[in-house]
Design a protein around this motif. Structure first.
Motif, PDB file in Angstrom:
ATOM      1  N   MET A   1      60.848 138.166  14.687  1.00 45.82           N
ATOM      2  CA  MET A   1      60.440 137.716  13.341  1.00 45.82           C
ATOM      3  C   MET A   1      60.542 136.200  13.252  1.00 45.82           C
ATOM      4  O   MET A   1      61.524 135.612  13.721  1.00 45.82           O
ATOM      5  N   LEU A   2      59.515 135.578  12.658  1.00 52.02           N
ATOM      6  CA  LEU A   2      59.518 134.127  12.511  1.00 52.02           C
ATOM      7  C   LEU A   2      60.398 133.724  11.330  1.00 52.02           C
ATOM      8  O   LEU A   2      60.332 134.322  10.257  1.00 52.02           O
ATOM      9  N   ARG A   3      61.196 132.674  11.559  1.00 51.85           N
ATOM     10  CA  ARG A   3      62.092 132.210  10.504  1.00 51.85           C
ATOM     11  C   ARG A   3      62.110 130.694  10.460  1.00 51.85           C
ATOM     12  O   ARG A   3      61.600 130.022  11.360  1.00 51.85           O
ATOM     13  N   GLY A   4      62.710 130.169   9.416  1.00 57.49           N
ATOM     14  CA  GLY A   4      62.892 128.741   9.299  1.00 57.49           C
ATOM     15  C   GLY A   4      61.714 128.069   8.634  1.00 57.49           C
ATOM     16  O   GLY A   4      61.064 128.620   7.742  1.00 57.49           O
ATOM     17  N   GLU A   5      61.421 126.849   9.093  1.00 61.43           N
ATOM     18  CA  GLU A   5      60.372 126.032   8.491  1.00 61.43           C
ATOM     19  C   GLU A   5      59.329 125.654   9.539  1.00 61.43           C
ATOM     20  O   GLU A   5      59.664 125.356  10.684  1.00 61.43           O
ATOM     21  N   PRO A  30      57.752 136.652   5.880  1.00 67.96           N
ATOM     22  CA  PRO A  30      58.589 136.312   4.718  1.00 67.96           C
ATOM     23  C   PRO A  30      59.767 135.399   5.035  1.00 67.96           C
ATOM     24  O   PRO A  30      60.270 134.708   4.147  1.00 67.96           O
ATOM     25  N   GLY A  31      60.214 135.372   6.283  1.00 71.60           N
ATOM     26  CA  GLY A  31      61.344 134.515   6.630  1.00 71.60           C
ATOM     27  C   GLY A  31      60.958 133.088   6.955  1.00 71.60           C
ATOM     28  O   GLY A  31      61.824 132.269   7.298  1.00 71.60           O
ATOM     29  N   LEU A  32      59.668 132.768   6.827  1.00 75.67           N
ATOM     30  CA  LEU A  32      59.165 131.455   7.229  1.00 75.67           C
ATOM     31  C   LEU A  32      58.620 130.695   6.023  1.00 75.67           C
ATOM     32  O   LEU A  32      57.928 131.266   5.176  1.00 75.67           O
ATOM     33  N   ARG A  33      58.916 129.411   5.966  1.00 73.96           N
ATOM     34  CA  ARG A  33      58.338 128.527   4.945  1.00 73.96           C
ATOM     35  C   ARG A  33      57.458 127.497   5.634  1.00 73.96           C
ATOM     36  O   ARG A  33      57.888 126.857   6.595  1.00 73.96           O
ATOM     37  N   VAL A  34      56.243 127.342   5.151  1.00 71.89           N
ATOM     38  CA  VAL A  34      55.333 126.332   5.700  1.00 71.89           C
ATOM     39  C   VAL A  34      55.364 125.107   4.791  1.00 71.89           C
ATOM     40  O   VAL A  34      55.090 125.203   3.589  1.00 71.89           O
ATOM     41  N   ARG A  35      55.711 123.979   5.366  1.00 78.12           N
ATOM     42  CA  ARG A  35      55.700 122.720   4.607  1.00 78.12           C
ATOM     43  C   ARG A  35      54.549 121.869   5.115  1.00 78.12           C
ATOM     44  O   ARG A  35      54.404 121.660   6.322  1.00 78.12           O
ATOM     45  N   ARG A  36      53.723 121.390   4.197  1.00 81.54           N
ATOM     46  CA  ARG A  36      52.534 120.629   4.558  1.00 81.54           C
ATOM     47  C   ARG A  36      52.650 119.184   4.086  1.00 81.54           C
ATOM     48  O   ARG A  36      53.144 118.918   2.989  1.00 81.54           O
ATOM     49  N   VAL A  37      52.156 118.269   4.914  1.00 81.08           N
ATOM     50  CA  VAL A  37      52.062 116.860   4.550  1.00 81.08           C
ATOM     51  C   VAL A  37      50.635 116.411   4.843  1.00 81.08           C
ATOM     52  O   VAL A  37      50.191 116.456   5.992  1.00 81.08           O
ATOM     53  N   ALA A  38      49.916 116.010   3.800  1.00 76.28           N
ATOM     54  CA  ALA A  38      48.522 115.600   3.950  1.00 76.28           C
ATOM     55  C   ALA A  38      48.421 114.077   4.023  1.00 76.28           C
ATOM     56  O   ALA A  38      49.248 113.350   3.467  1.00 76.28           O
ATOM     57  N   GLY A  39      47.387 113.607   4.713  1.00 75.32           N
ATOM     58  CA  GLY A  39      47.157 112.174   4.804  1.00 75.32           C
ATOM     59  C   GLY A  39      45.933 111.872   5.628  1.00 75.32           C
ATOM     60  O   GLY A  39      45.197 112.774   6.045  1.00 75.32           O
ATOM     61  N   GLY A  40      45.695 110.592   5.873  1.00 78.36           N
ATOM     62  CA  GLY A  40      44.619 110.203   6.770  1.00 78.36           C
ATOM     63  C   GLY A  40      44.993 110.566   8.198  1.00 78.36           C
ATOM     64  O   GLY A  40      46.117 110.283   8.651  1.00 78.36           O
TER      65      GLY A  40
END
Length: 263
Positions: A1-5, A30-40
């Motif tokens: 199972m995938l966990r963390g970020e 469900p154990g995983l959080r995806v954090r996104r950072v957008a930019g050029g």
């Protein structure tokens, strides 16, 4: 199972489809959080290469950004996953919006009182692609000096760090026209001028034509520059070599293509 970020750095033009895709991916894990950072894309790639940013995945609006800045030291390879094309965006309120079209846009932009812009070529592929479109239009329409005349009519303050900044300026009325990707224009409900395929950087079969356009931009290190030749808009991703969560990154890649079918 995938966990963390899972940390994903990505081109701003991917924000809308990624928001939907990441929500679906998190629901599967469900154990995983995806954090996104957008930019050029160009600026983000330099941040990864310099160590200012640590990421699991990098999704670029230009495959060459990955190949020139990150491969092989910071990523093994670039994996293409989507295409796009350049368009000239506007709203109903734009000056001369009722008469602009694919055969006269290059005459409308330099007219008195018309405010138009593009993103920063040193930070964002959409910016250097806008400059390439101007060069290709000069060739296609057989108008020597056209690109220089157009750039002379563009005010310096209308070169913004990211293409998404231009959309905000269009919507608040401070810009009449802005260069963007067709996908973003559709996602934001903007009107746009569609260009001839020999100008819009949208057809990989025309790469020999697009290669006539050349723009120099900032390189990976201070003082360096990169020569960029025109080519079709190809999006690509890279698994970063120092990815903190490589298992989640690989799972994301395997699940990616269906999520971008409508890009």
């Amino acid at each position: 199972m995938l966990r963390g970020e899972l940390l994903v750095l990505h081109a701003g033009s991917l924000s809308a489809p990624l928001e939907r895709f990441c929500a679906e991916f998190e629901a599967l894990h469900p154990g995983l959080r995806v954090r996104r950072v957008a930019g050029g894309s160009a600026a983000l790639a330099r941040d990864i290469a310099s160590g200012r940013a640590v990421a699991d995945l990098f999704l670029s609006a230009d495959i060459e950004v990955i190949e020139q800045v990150l491969v092989p030291e910071h990523a093994e390879r670039a994996v293409p996953f989507a295409g796009n094309e350049m368009v000239l965006c506007h709203t109903d309120a734009g000056r001369h919006a009722d008469r602009i079209g694919p055969d006269n846009w290059f005459r409308v932009l330099p007219e008195s009182g018309v405010a138009w812009g593009h993103s920063d070529p040193d930070q964002d592929p959409c910016g250097y692609r806008a400059l390439m479109v101007l060069q290709l239009a000069e060739i296609f329409h057989d108008e020597p000096g056209l690109a220089a005349r157009l750039l002379a009519s563009r005010r310096p303050e209308n070169v913004l760090p990211r293409a998404s900044d231009l959309v905000a300026r269009l919507l608040d009325g401070s810009l009449d026209y802005a260069w963007e990707y067709r996908s973003v224009a559709v996602q934001r409900g903007l009107r746009f001028v569609a260009l001839d395929p020999r100008v819009n950087l949208g057809d990989p079969r025309l790469n020999e034509v697009y290669a006539q356009a050349v723009v120099r931009t900032a390189g990976a290190r201070s003082g360096e520059t990169i020569e960029r030749r025109g080519a079709a808009c190809v999006y690509a991703l890279a698994l970063c070599r120092r990815a903190p969560n490589p298992a989640a990154a690989r799972a994301f890649i395997l699940h990616l293509r269906p999520g971008f079918a409508g890009l």
